[in-house]
Motif scaffolding. Structure first.
Motif, short mmCIF file in Angstrom:
data_model
loop_
_atom_site.label_atom_id
_atom_site.label_comp_id
_atom_site.label_asym_id
_atom_site.label_seq_id
_atom_site.Cartn_x
_atom_site.Cartn_y
_atom_site.Cartn_z
N CYS A 73 16.56 36.42 6.48
CA CYS A 73 16.06 37.80 6.38
C CYS A 73 15.93 38.43 7.77
O CYS A 73 16.23 39.62 7.94
CB CYS A 73 14.71 37.82 5.66
SG CYS A 73 14.80 37.43 3.90
N MET A 74 15.47 37.64 8.74
CA MET A 74 15.35 38.16 10.10
C MET A 74 16.71 38.50 10.69
O MET A 74 16.86 39.49 11.41
CB MET A 74 14.62 37.13 10.99
CG MET A 74 13.16 36.93 10.63
SD MET A 74 12.37 35.71 11.70
CE MET A 74 12.52 36.51 13.28
N VAL A 75 17.72 37.67 10.39
CA VAL A 75 19.07 37.95 10.88
C VAL A 75 19.59 39.25 10.27
O VAL A 75 20.17 40.10 10.96
CB VAL A 75 20.02 36.78 10.53
CG1 VAL A 75 21.47 37.16 10.80
CG2 VAL A 75 19.65 35.55 11.34
N LEU A 76 19.36 39.45 8.97
CA LEU A 76 19.80 40.68 8.31
C LEU A 76 19.08 41.89 8.89
O LEU A 76 19.70 42.94 9.11
CB LEU A 76 19.53 40.58 6.80
CG LEU A 76 20.27 39.48 6.04
CD1 LEU A 76 19.86 39.47 4.57
CD2 LEU A 76 21.78 39.65 6.16
N LEU A 77 17.78 41.76 9.17
CA LEU A 77 17.01 42.86 9.74
C LEU A 77 17.48 43.18 11.16
O LEU A 77 17.64 44.35 11.52
CB LEU A 77 15.52 42.51 9.74
CG LEU A 77 14.58 43.57 10.33
CD1 LEU A 77 14.67 44.86 9.51
CD2 LEU A 77 13.14 43.05 10.35
N SER A 78 17.72 42.14 11.95
CA SER A 78 18.17 42.37 13.32
C SER A 78 19.55 43.02 13.34
O SER A 78 19.86 43.81 14.24
CB SER A 78 18.20 41.05 14.09
OG SER A 78 19.17 40.16 13.56
N SER A 79 20.39 42.71 12.35
CA SER A 79 21.70 43.35 12.26
C SER A 79 21.56 44.85 12.01
O SER A 79 22.30 45.67 12.56
CB SER A 79 22.53 42.72 11.13
OG SER A 79 22.73 41.34 11.38
N TYR A 80 20.56 45.21 11.19
CA TYR A 80 20.32 46.62 10.91
C TYR A 80 19.75 47.33 12.14
O TYR A 80 20.18 48.44 12.48
CB TYR A 80 19.36 46.76 9.74
CG TYR A 80 18.95 48.19 9.46
CD1 TYR A 80 19.83 49.07 8.81
CD2 TYR A 80 17.70 48.66 9.82
CE1 TYR A 80 19.48 50.37 8.57
CE2 TYR A 80 17.33 49.97 9.58
CZ TYR A 80 18.21 50.83 8.96
OH TYR A 80 17.85 52.13 8.72
N VAL A 81 18.81 46.68 12.83
CA VAL A 81 18.20 47.26 14.03
C VAL A 81 19.25 47.52 15.09
O VAL A 81 19.24 48.53 15.79
CB VAL A 81 17.07 46.35 14.57
CG1 VAL A 81 16.60 46.83 15.93
CG2 VAL A 81 15.92 46.31 13.58
N ALA A 82 20.20 46.57 15.22
CA ALA A 82 21.27 46.72 16.21
C ALA A 82 22.11 47.96 15.94
O ALA A 82 22.64 48.58 16.87
CB ALA A 82 22.15 45.48 16.23
N ILE A 83 22.24 48.35 14.67
CA ILE A 83 23.02 49.53 14.31
C ILE A 83 22.26 50.82 14.64
O ILE A 83 22.78 51.73 15.27
CB ILE A 83 23.38 49.51 12.81
CG1 ILE A 83 24.35 48.35 12.51
CG2 ILE A 83 24.01 50.83 12.39
CD1 ILE A 83 25.67 48.46 13.19
N VAL A 84 20.99 50.88 14.23
CA VAL A 84 20.24 52.12 14.39
C VAL A 84 19.83 52.40 15.82
O VAL A 84 19.51 53.53 16.18
CB VAL A 84 18.98 52.11 13.49
CG1 VAL A 84 19.38 52.00 12.03
CG2 VAL A 84 18.03 50.98 13.86
#
Length: 384
Positions: free
Chosen positions: A372-383
């Motif tokens: 879940c943290m990896v998925l969240l960090s992937s989203y943060v990297a985009i925004v």
């Protein structure tokens, strides 16, 4: 059987990173936590999967569940472990064009590859401590890893395993306690039946290749019969099977997605089967999926009774000691390529791996939370 399905379904939802990473997940679940089998028994199943064609990690799960719950347990394990990735790959096939250029999708793939580095490193270190306890076993581990790194191929893998088995047979013999064995006639019957099915399908299916559905089943059955080690090895063979029926861009999108979803990479066949049989896409997906897994499972059912005899024979205990050390070398080479080479591109990636390693080994954070943290960090990297 339902409990086996439930356990493997959970693993199928969380086991990212390909066959080497799955071996690490299985070791944590079934050796360390559930204690279904010992480290030695687990290593023997891993070694068996390396000697046979088919999906290595799925064969390990199939074999250890067969030992736990018979054929029903093995099938429940396969269904549970494979179902999440099959559903995801089927969904991908339906919406492939919409996500191909998605930045978030690419970031998720990258983040999960970094997590796979952590999982495989942990599995390699744990098995090294257990099976490389002497100078000779450490040497066999090193020579296996070095051989596969310098000359990566299926033939190299088989050569080093045979070499390690021979060295172990001469110099690593140790006493073992033989377990109760089935009668020789029962073993012969239990081995010949799946082997006969495998041989029959291998010879007969090509005769019906003019039928589109039989052709799909035959193509993927042949692929599953020829691939050693796992999904990464299957890529060039599957690419030859697809030929010009599928665009290069679409093929690579499916392959990237197979690395991004949890579970076995052989579920890539689900995506390809859907694309290759446009008249009946869902039937194509099902036929391709069953066909690519079936050869490996039939062969492991044929080999397991005799493998158990070998592993419990005091005269051949050294062979297993040598093979176990060599399997550690296989994992070590996989840790570098394809896992690390496809994941690490900058110092930031190394920092991210160290952070994941801290959470995994020191904080003992469950793997689901880390995903879940990896998925969240992937989203943060985009925004950002």
């Amino acid at each position: 059987m339902f409990s086996i399905f439930r356990i493997f379904f959970g693993l199928g939802c969380l086991s990212f990173g390909g066959p080497a990473a799955h071996i690490g997940y299985f070791r944590t679940a079934f050796v360390e936590k559930l204690k279904w089998l010992s480290e030695k028994e687990y290593a023997q199943l891993v070694a068996l999967s390396q000697f046979l064609p088919g999906p290595a990690s799925s064969q390990v799960g199939f074999a250890l569940s067969y030992k736990k719950g018979g054929l029903g347990g093995a099938l429940a394990a396969f269904l549970g472990f494979t179902l999440p990735s099959v559903v995801l790959m089927l969904a991908l096939a339906i919406v492939a064009q919409q996500i191909n250029d998605s930045s978030y999708f690419q970031n998720v793939v990258h983040g999960l590859k970094l997590l796979a580095v952590v999982v495989v490193a942990d599995a390699t270190w744990g098995m090294f401590k257990n099976f490389c306890t002497s100078k000779l076993t450490t040497f066999l581990c090193f020579i296996t890893a070095a051989s596969l790194l310098l000359a990566p191929s299926v033939s190299t893998q088989l050569y080093v395993l045979v070499f390690s088995a021979l060295i172990g047979g001469f110099y690593l013999s140790s006493s073992t306690i033989a377990s109760k064995q089935e009668s020789r006639s029962n073993k012969l019957i239990s081995s010949l039946f799946p082997l006969a099915i495998f041989g029959f399908l291998l010879l007969v299916l090509p005769l019906f290749s003019l039928n589109a559905k039989f052709s799909v089943f035959n193509d993927f059955f042949q692929a599953g019969s020829l691939v050693f080690g796992g999904g990464h090895v299957a890529l060039p063979l599957l690419q030859n099977i697809v030929g010009e029926q599928l665009s290069q861009n679409s093929f690579l999108t499916g392959y990237a997605a197979a690395q991004a979803v949890p579970g076995p990479m052989f579920s890539f066949a689900t995506y390809l089967g859907y694309e290759l049989l446009p008249s009946s896409p869902f039937a194509g997906a099902l036929l391709a999926t069953v066909a690519i897994f079936l050869p490996g499972f039939l062969l492991i059912l044929a080999a397991m009774p005799h493998w158990q005899t070998l592993s419990n024979n005091t005269k051949l205990a050294g062979v297993m000691n040598g093979v176990n050390a060599s399997v550690v070398g296989l994992l070590l080479s996989a840790l570098y390529t394809p896992i690390s080479t496809s994941a690490i591109h900058s110092p930031v990636d190394i920092v991210f791996i160290l952070a994941l390693l801290f959470l995994f080994k020191t904080v003992k954070l469950p793997i689901g939370w880390i995903v879940c943290m990896v998925l969240l960090s992937s989203y943060v990297a985009i925004v950002t």
